[in-house]
Design a protein around this motif. Structure first.
Motif, PDB file in Angstrom:
ATOM      1  N   VAL A 167      22.235 -97.292  35.532  1.00 40.77           N
ATOM      2  CA  VAL A 167      23.131 -96.932  34.434  1.00 40.77           C
ATOM      3  C   VAL A 167      22.272 -96.650  33.202  1.00 40.77           C
ATOM      4  O   VAL A 167      21.338 -97.384  32.902  1.00 40.77           O
ATOM      5  CB  VAL A 167      24.160 -98.052  34.148  1.00 40.77           C
ATOM      6  N   SER A 168      22.574 -95.559  32.515  1.00 41.19           N
ATOM      7  CA  SER A 168      21.791 -95.181  31.346  1.00 41.19           C
ATOM      8  C   SER A 168      22.434 -95.749  30.083  1.00 41.19           C
ATOM      9  O   SER A 168      23.232 -96.686  30.147  1.00 41.19           O
ATOM     10  CB  SER A 168      21.641 -93.660  31.270  1.00 41.19           C
ATOM     11  N   GLY A 169      22.099 -95.180  28.923  1.00 43.43           N
ATOM     12  CA  GLY A 169      22.498 -95.804  27.667  1.00 43.43           C
ATOM     13  C   GLY A 169      23.329 -94.928  26.762  1.00 43.43           C
ATOM     14  O   GLY A 169      24.270 -94.264  27.201  1.00 43.43           O
ATOM     15  N   PHE A 170      22.961 -94.872  25.481  1.00 41.80           N
ATOM     16  CA  PHE A 170      23.771 -94.179  24.489  1.00 41.80           C
ATOM     17  C   PHE A 170      23.781 -92.678  24.720  1.00 41.80           C
ATOM     18  O   PHE A 170      24.830 -92.039  24.658  1.00 41.80           O
ATOM     19  CB  PHE A 170      23.247 -94.483  23.074  1.00 41.80           C
ATOM     20  N   ASP A 171      22.640 -92.083  24.981  1.00 41.40           N
ATOM     21  CA  ASP A 171      22.572 -90.628  25.097  1.00 41.40           C
ATOM     22  C   ASP A 171      21.936 -90.157  26.389  1.00 41.40           C
ATOM     23  O   ASP A 171      21.731 -88.963  26.572  1.00 41.40           O
ATOM     24  CB  ASP A 171      21.824 -90.028  23.905  1.00 41.40           C
ATOM     25  N   GLY A 172      21.602 -91.059  27.306  1.00 39.94           N
ATOM     26  CA  GLY A 172      21.108 -90.648  28.609  1.00 39.94           C
ATOM     27  C   GLY A 172      22.246 -90.150  29.476  1.00 39.94           C
ATOM     28  O   GLY A 172      23.422 -90.375  29.194  1.00 39.94           O
ATOM     29  N   THR A 173      21.905 -89.450  30.533  1.00 37.33           N
ATOM     30  CA  THR A 173      22.910 -88.901  31.440  1.00 37.33           C
ATOM     31  C   THR A 173      22.576 -89.279  32.881  1.00 37.33           C
ATOM     32  O   THR A 173      21.466 -89.713  33.187  1.00 37.33           O
ATOM     33  CB  THR A 173      22.969 -87.367  31.337  1.00 37.33           C
ATOM     34  N   LEU A 174      23.540 -89.082  33.761  1.00 36.10           N
ATOM     35  CA  LEU A 174      23.307 -89.325  35.181  1.00 36.10           C
ATOM     36  C   LEU A 174      22.143 -88.486  35.683  1.00 36.10           C
ATOM     37  O   LEU A 174      21.286 -88.962  36.431  1.00 36.10           O
ATOM     38  CB  LEU A 174      24.565 -88.972  35.979  1.00 36.10           C
ATOM     39  N   GLU A 175      22.128 -87.226  35.246  1.00 34.57           N
ATOM     40  CA  GLU A 175      21.102 -86.309  35.728  1.00 34.57           C
ATOM     41  C   GLU A 175      19.717 -86.701  35.216  1.00 34.57           C
ATOM     42  O   GLU A 175      18.736 -86.635  35.955  1.00 34.57           O
ATOM     43  CB  GLU A 175      21.443 -84.878  35.295  1.00 34.57           C
ATOM     44  N   GLU A 176      19.632 -87.118  33.966  1.00 36.52           N
ATOM     45  CA  GLU A 176      18.344 -87.558  33.428  1.00 36.52           C
ATOM     46  C   GLU A 176      17.867 -88.827  34.135  1.00 36.52           C
ATOM     47  O   GLU A 176      16.668 -88.995  34.394  1.00 36.52           O
ATOM     48  CB  GLU A 176      18.436 -87.802  31.930  1.00 36.52           C
ATOM     49  N   SER A 177      18.797 -89.720  34.467  1.00 38.15           N
ATOM     50  CA  SER A 177      18.427 -90.935  35.202  1.00 38.15           C
ATOM     51  C   SER A 177      17.832 -90.580  36.554  1.00 38.15           C
ATOM     52  O   SER A 177      16.885 -91.220  37.033  1.00 38.15           O
ATOM     53  CB  SER A 177      19.651 -91.838  35.395  1.00 38.15           C
ATOM     54  N   TYR A 178      18.385 -89.552  37.174  1.00 35.31           N
ATOM     55  CA  TYR A 178      17.841 -89.099  38.455  1.00 35.31           C
ATOM     56  C   TYR A 178      16.409 -88.606  38.280  1.00 35.31           C
ATOM     57  O   TYR A 178      15.516 -88.953  39.059  1.00 35.31           O
ATOM     58  CB  TYR A 178      18.713 -87.988  39.035  1.00 35.31           C
ATOM     59  N   ILE A 179      16.183 -87.794  37.254  1.00 30.77           N
ATOM     60  CA  ILE A 179      14.845 -87.236  37.034  1.00 30.77           C
ATOM     61  C   ILE A 179      13.835 -88.334  36.724  1.00 30.77           C
ATOM     62  O   ILE A 179      12.730 -88.340  37.263  1.00 30.77           O
ATOM     63  CB  ILE A 179      14.894 -86.197  35.894  1.00 30.77           C
ATOM     64  N   ALA A 180      14.226 -89.280  35.859  1.00 27.33           N
ATOM     65  CA  ALA A 180      13.272 -90.281  35.377  1.00 27.33           C
ATOM     66  C   ALA A 180      12.975 -91.368  36.408  1.00 27.33           C
ATOM     67  O   ALA A 180      11.817 -91.777  36.578  1.00 27.33           O
ATOM     68  CB  ALA A 180      13.799 -90.917  34.088  1.00 27.33           C
ATOM     69  N   TYR A 181      14.014 -91.866  37.090  1.00 26.94           N
ATOM     70  CA  TYR A 181      13.801 -92.989  38.012  1.00 26.94           C
ATOM     71  C   TYR A 181      14.422 -92.779  39.394  1.00 26.94           C
ATOM     72  O   TYR A 181      14.022 -93.426  40.355  1.00 26.94           O
ATOM     73  CB  TYR A 181      14.353 -94.284  37.396  1.00 26.94           C
ATOM     74  N   GLY A 182      15.378 -91.879  39.499  1.00 25.42           N
ATOM     75  CA  GLY A 182      16.003 -91.635  40.789  1.00 25.42           C
ATOM     76  C   GLY A 182      15.063 -91.002  41.792  1.00 25.42           C
ATOM     77  O   GLY A 182      14.975 -91.431  42.952  1.00 25.42           O
TER      78      GLY A 182
END
Length: 415
Positions: A167-182
């Motif tokens: 789960v991300s935070g204030f301005d992160g997105t599902l897609e960015e979470s995938y890129i960064a750690y997914g």
């Protein structure tokens, strides 16, 4: 050219220059974009070329540049897809997805373009996944009648017996979470469940009445139910990661959900009010009514007192917490706090990540978290020497992922 004469059309290595912004926030956002290069979210050259055309601390020029980049990259990806170039199409769609996210970030949330760019980012991501070996399924959870988007992603090898929920935070997105750690988690044999809650960017794309809520365990329970319902899933191998403000969300879930097998807080936020107040240097919750201001007042505040970038950030903060004034917003944020009993209720193993450059308050909360949780906590401080001292280690995502995923392997066991 005569010897000793003036050089004409002199040989150069290129016209792109490595140069950021004087403004600290915009420079961090550029670093955030550059950091995503490691897992396919951007290219260094395009980011720096865009930065050269963006005016310092000017959200309008940032939005224009990254929205145009997203359009250009999407069109290129579509052409490659039509020509049957699967890998190239996937990679370009993923870059386009992150360019649109960058444009979405600085766009006021009540501007129609915010939703347009957010949905364009989502669509580019889904197009990328159509050409990927991994499988991606769109899901929906709920909170008080709101539909909340999520993704369930499995690697090419098929279902795993362990899953990482992010789960991300204030301005992160599902897609960015995938890129960064997914992507690094998939490489190591984890299934992924990327989910969101009320008020978050992904939820706002679909419903502008979605506001942040402290009781994130409501969504966390649904996500955990879904994870454990997957065939072959080992209930001891359900892990949860919270990124940025998501450090609070994930910790809140773990405090109420004993089925979580491991927790990664990056970074641990136990008191969002103290955390957010440290950014402005005072406590807006104590603003007298005569000094308080609302969304409509922002355009009347002189540039010398609040620049355009800060006005956008203040506007988005009030709207996404659903409060009419800045002071009332910070009074609402007082509700986003983990008590000592709540922290003690986190009994699963936890990893607490923070960068040394994040500031005194995040570092203080990192120490509070590791001292107060009920289970074994492993703290990790990232340094400037590692290029990872920024918030969420934006400058060295691969090293951050290595630390997080290796700890997770050692904690929940190899596949």
């Amino acid at each position: 050219m005569a010897l000793g004469g003036a050089m004409v059309d002199a040989l150069e290595r290129g016209h792109t220059r490595v140069q950021g912004f004087r403004d600290p926030e915009m420079d961090h956002q550029l670093m955030r974009q550059l950091g995503s290069v490691r897992y396919g979210g951007a290219s260094i050259g395009e980011c720096l070329a865009a930065a050269a055309r963006i005016r310092d601390a000017d959200p309008v020029s940032w939005i224009e540049e990254f929205a145009e980049a997203g359009r250009r990259q999407s069109e290129d990806a579509a052409l490659r897809a039509r020509n049957g170039h699967a890998v190239s199409a996937r990679d370009q769609y993923l870059v386009a997805c992150n360019s649109y996210r960058a444009a979405e970030y600085y766009c006021p949330v009540d501007d129609p373009r915010h939703r347009e760019y957010g949905l364009a980012s989502r669509q580019a991501f889904m197009s990328a996944m159509q050409w990927d070996e991994a499988s991606c399924v769109e899901l929906w959870f709920s909170h008080q009648g709101l539909r909340l988007p999520a993704y369930h992603i499995r690697g090419a090898r098929g279902p795993a017996n362990r899953i990482l929920m992010i789960v991300s935070g204030f301005d992160g997105t599902l897609e960015e979470s995938y890129i960064a750690y997914g992507r690094p988690a998939l490489e190591r044999g984890y299934d992924l469940l990327l989910f969101t809650g009320p008020g978050q960017m992904d939820a706002w794309r679909f419903d502008a009445a979605s506001h942040f809520a402290p009781d994130f365990e409501v969504v966390g329970r649904q996500a955990t139910d879904y994870a454990l319902a997957q065939s072959g899933m080992d209930p001891r191998r359900v892990a949860l990661m919270g990124i940025s403000f998501g450090g609070y969300f994930a910790s809140r879930i773990a405090a109420h959900e004993p089925r979580i097998g491991a927790l990664i807080a990056n970074s641990p936020i136990v008191d969002l009010h103290a955390y957010m107040s440290s950014f402005v240097g005072f406590d807006p919750a104590s603003l007298p009514e005569s000094d308080d201001f609302g969304v409509a007042d922002l355009e009347h505040i002189p540039e010398a007192e609040m620049n355009a970038q800060t006005r956008v950030m203040a506007r988005n903060l009030m709207l996404r917490f659903g409060r009419p004034t800045f002071g009332q917003t910070y009074r609402r944020i007082l509700d986003f706090k983990l008590s000592a009993d709540g922290l003690a209720a986190i009994r699963c193993p936890s990893l607490a990540l923070v960068g040394e450059g994040e500031g005194a308050e995040p570092l203080r909360q990192w120490r509070v978290f590791q001292d107060a949780v009920g289970g074994l906590c492993t703290p990790r401080l990232f340094t400037a020497l590692e290029g990872a001292d920024a918030h969420c280690q934006a400058g060295n995502l691969s090293y951050s992922a290595a630390v997080a995923m290796d700890w997770l392997d050692e904690t929940v066991g190899a596949p």
